[in-house]
Design an enzyme around this catalytic site. Structure first.
Site, PDB file in Angstrom:
ATOM      1  N   ARG A  62       0.740  -1.373  -0.070  1.00  0.00           N
ATOM      2  CA  ARG A  62       0.097  -0.072  -0.034  1.00  0.00           C
ATOM      3  C   ARG A  62       0.703   1.180  -0.062  1.00  0.00           C
ATOM      4  O   ARG A  62       0.564   2.186  -0.743  1.00  0.00           O
ATOM      5  CB  ARG A  62      -0.887  -0.055   1.298  1.00  0.00           C
ATOM      6  N   ASN A  94      -3.077   8.744   4.237  1.00  0.00           N
ATOM      7  CA  ASN A  94      -1.899   7.946   4.698  1.00  0.00           C
ATOM      8  C   ASN A  94      -1.837   8.010   6.262  1.00  0.00           C
ATOM      9  O   ASN A  94      -0.849   7.023   6.614  1.00  0.00           O
ATOM     10  CB  ASN A  94      -0.866   8.788   3.932  1.00  0.00           C
TER      11      ASN A  94
END
Length: 321
Positions: A62, A94
């Protein structure tokens, strides 16, 4: 097992070689002379991280995706915020990124062998590949030669594709980065690893629209189980769901669940709303080797998105001074 994927690996190598021949920046043998043992050291760092934390592979994959989709693959997602600047890693999409320490550990080992030679962006690209292969997925040759960027802005992270996107929004997001609709379906298979918090799929299980509370495309019993884990007014910190039935193994279970109406995100379900993407989902649900080949090819393509990096960072968390 190795023999089974010989033809697959040959195909991947040919694809990578073709891609790289059209780019002066990246090369499969970039560190052959300057740091020949770099890849081994990086793989060891990833393996050690996995021993202590089974979520490391999903985190690294990711992280690499989130890096490449903002300013190209330049390691900008690794930079820490400063007094004067909030960096990408602290942007809303994030905040849940983790396992940065694995990249730090890999960088330390590589710096001992070859000071100032291997970029953090390359380490992240290689670590993402190792995360997949060490989880039972395909292996592929990673083109190298990326430089590290000096710019990282938190709000830029809002350019990432959202889990609520429909097929048109997903296509546009990928197309802007030179990735095709086929790449979209293949790279979505990365959701075979990992976990999602309730907030990312709440829209499908509560107040879906004026007519129904739950997304009607979702299997009713599956939706019911998600509603139990994620009630409307959830107060449990870090509540959520794994993305498929084998969240630490890189396989094609994600696609099998998708065709059964058991996908987590709206963006997953969106892959069944287009004839081309639906056909690919069904193809990968039926054949794990075909998914592996497509995923490896698309990862080479995504990890080659050109970044505007200019340096080899000595510390992956801060720019050189």
């Amino acid at each position: 097992m190795a023999a089974k994927f010989v033809s697959l690996l040959v195909t991947m190598f040919v694809f990578a070689s073709t891609l790289i021949s059209s780019s002066n920046a990246l090369s499969l043998n970039y560190y052959d002379q300057t740091c020949p043992n770099a890849e081994t050291a990086i793989a060891e760092a990833v393996h050690k991280g996995m021993i202590n934390d089974k979520t490391v592979p999903a985190a690294l994959l990711r992280m690499h995706f989130h890096d490449c989709f903002i300013r190209g693959c330049d390691g900008s997602v690794l930079l820490n915020s400063t007094v004067k600047n909030q960096a990408e890693k602290d942007g809303p999409p994030n905040i849940s990124l983790h396992a940065f320490y694995v990249i730090d550990n890999a960088k330390k080992q590589v710096e001992k062998m070859c000071p100032g030679v291997v970029s953090c962006a390359d380490i992240l690209a290689l670590a993402a590949r190792d995360a997949v292969s060490l989880s039972g997925g395909p292996n592929w040759n990673v083109p190298k030669g990326r430089k590290d960027g000096r710019i990282s802005i938190a709000n830029d992270s809002l350019q990432l594709p959202f889990p609520t996107f429909n097929i048109s929004q997903l296509q546009q997001s990928f197309s802007q980065r030179g990735l095709s609709i086929d790449d979209l379906v293949a790279l979505s298979g990365g959701h075979t690893l990992g976990f999602s918090h309730c907030s990312s799929f709440q829209n499908r299980i509560h107040n879906f629209n004026n007519k129904t509370d739950v997304d009607p495309s979702m299997d009713p019993s599956f939706a019911s189980s998600l509603r139990q884990v994620c009630p409307m007014h959830n107060t449990v910190k870090n509540a959520g769901s794994f993305l498929d039935t084998s969240p630490t193994v890189f396989d094609n279970a994600y696609y099998k669940m998708l065709v059964q109406g058991k996908s987590i995100f709206s963006s997953d379900q969106a892959l069944l709303t287009n004839s081309r993407t639906q056909a690919l989902v069904q193809k990968y649900a039926a054949s794990q080797p075909e998914f592996y080949e497509a995923f490896a090819n698309s990862m080479v393509k995504m990890s080659s998105i050109n970044g505007a990096g200019t340096e080899i960072r000595l510390d992956c968390r801060s720019i050189n001074h």
